[in-house]
Design a protein around this motif. Structure first.
Motif: not given
Ligand code: PAD
Ligand code: ZN
Ligand code: ZN
Length: 374
Positions: A216-228
């Motif tokens: 994959a060329s773009r992988i977007i992570g989504i979380d409510l906890n920015k420490d992750k």
């Protein structure tokens, strides 16, 4: 002195009821019956699924010994067992592979009929192999690895390379394989594609590792906890976002960020809302969304069928779609030959009697995976 054929007294973390603390108790582990295997557990990871019986999100009988992500050594075998022998290094399989049911026979299936999806908590003969204070203690997902010894059926154990480090490859028993397989096997992420991963725990990070391995060329992570976010980027996320930073629905945010080109999305939280968000976030015509997070028991979900009518594919997978007994030994060999790195997922290593501290780290969002050493 050999322990084969005798009951073993050992330590286990027993849960006596919903929302009760783990209690380290002396339990008695009966010898394996015909077709069963008794395993000395060496290391076991803490997965979010182990918390579901505690919170009540998953129906279980009590008292119970949870834990399902482990590595150990075969202590003894029951009559008729042929695929493992005493001394073999093994991984217990929360998703069994009996080799005979319709899922096992079909090349694309993996949800074996022997999987304990309803929380029966007993082995095939309807009884348990654990007792504590004179009471039977139930099994969890055919594995019950928060115990120095456990008994599983032959279909729930895979022999692995003797050189494999148990404190790392235990993650192949659940979290890593579940996430990695969701990307490479279930979604079959294609090179050059854009992926979005909802939930950046141990399983979500493993999805990211799978998306990256698939090119994959773009992988977007989504979380409510920015420490992750830092960890997600170090395993392959190209960017990370927090839905709390936006007023728009997250599917619109992702569409704008990517010029409407998200090919694959993964729900790795286990919430109904994020399942719909993930579905809506993949491309309306060619997108695929995979439900990886365990859905809460007895909850229904309503969604606009137009989301599917337009062409999206909605899938789910248990254990990343792998056939456990066949594929786990291969994944362990891939780890030994450095095809992927598990160190990034292991944030804490604790002695087994610190199991409560391990769960506190999970609740506070401070750990990715804590591994307990027996
Ligand atoms: P985890 O608790 O370590 O990670 C979950 C992450 O989701 C955390 O980082 C949270 O901050 C984040 N999160 C919570 N709410 C939201 C939200 N609304 N939007 C975005 N992010 C959010 O769990 P895990 O990685 O161990 O497991 C994740 C899920 O996968 C969980 O439901 C578990 O039961 C499931 C699972 N399924 C299988 C399977 O075979 N399908 C196997 C193993 C785990
Ligand atoms: Zn798990
Ligand atoms: Zn089967």
């Amino acid at each position: 002195m050999s322990t084969a054929g005798k009951a073993i007294k050992c330590k286990a973390a027993v849960l006596w009821g919903v929302k009760q603390p783990f209690s380290i108790e002396e339990v008695e582990v009966a010898p394996p019956k015909a077709g069963e295997v008794r395993i000395k557990i060496l290391a076991t990871g803490i997965c979010r699924t182990d918390d579901h019986p505690v919170s009540g999100a998953m129906t279980t009988k009590f008292p119970v010994i949870v834990g399902h992500e482990a590595a150990g050594i075969v202590e003894s075998i029951g009559e008729g067992v042929t695929t493992v022998k005493p001394g073999d290094k093994v991984i217990p399989l929360f998703l069994p592979q009996c080799g005979k049911c319709s899922s096992c026979i079909n090349p694309n299936g993996n949800l074996c009929v022997k999987a304990d999806v309803t929380g029966k908590g007993v082995l095939s003969d309807g009884t348990t192999r654990f007792t504590c204070k004179g009471k039977p203690v139930y099994h969890f997902m055919n594995t019950s690895t928060f115990s120095e010894y456990t008994v599983v059926e032959e279909s729930s154990v895979a022999k692995i390379d003797a050189a494999a480090p148990p404190e790392k490859v235990c993650l192949i028993g659940c979290g890593f394989s579940t996430g990695y397989g969701a990307a490479v096997k279930t979604a079959q992420v294609t090179p050059g594609s854009t992926c979005a991963v909802f939930g950046l725990g141990g399983v979500g990070l493993s999805v990211i590792m799978g998306c990256k391995a698939a090119g994959a060329s773009r992988i977007i992570g989504i979380d409510l906890n920015k420490d992750k976010f830092d960890k997600a980027k170090s395993v392959g996320a190209t960017e990370c976002i927090n839905p709390k930073d936006y007023t728009k629905p997250i599917n619109e945010v992702l569409s704008e960020m990517t010029n409407n080109s998200v090919g694959y999305t993964f729900e790795v939280v286990g919430r109904l809302e994020t399942m719909i968000d993930a579905l809506a976030s993949c491309h309306m015509s060619y997108g695929t969304s995979v439900v990886v997070g365990a859905p809460p028991s007895s909850k229904m979900l309503t969604y606009d069928p137009m989301l599917l009518f337009t062409g999206r594919t909605w899938k789910g997978c248990v254990f990343g779609g792998w056939k456990s007994k066949d594929d786990i030994p291969k994944l362990v060999s891939d780890f030994i030959s450095k095809k992927f790195d598990l160190d990034q997922l292991i944030t804490h290593v604790l002695p087994f009697n610190k199991v409560k501290e391990g769960f506190e780290l999970l609740y506070k969002g401070e750990s990715i995976r804590s591994v307990l050493l027996m």
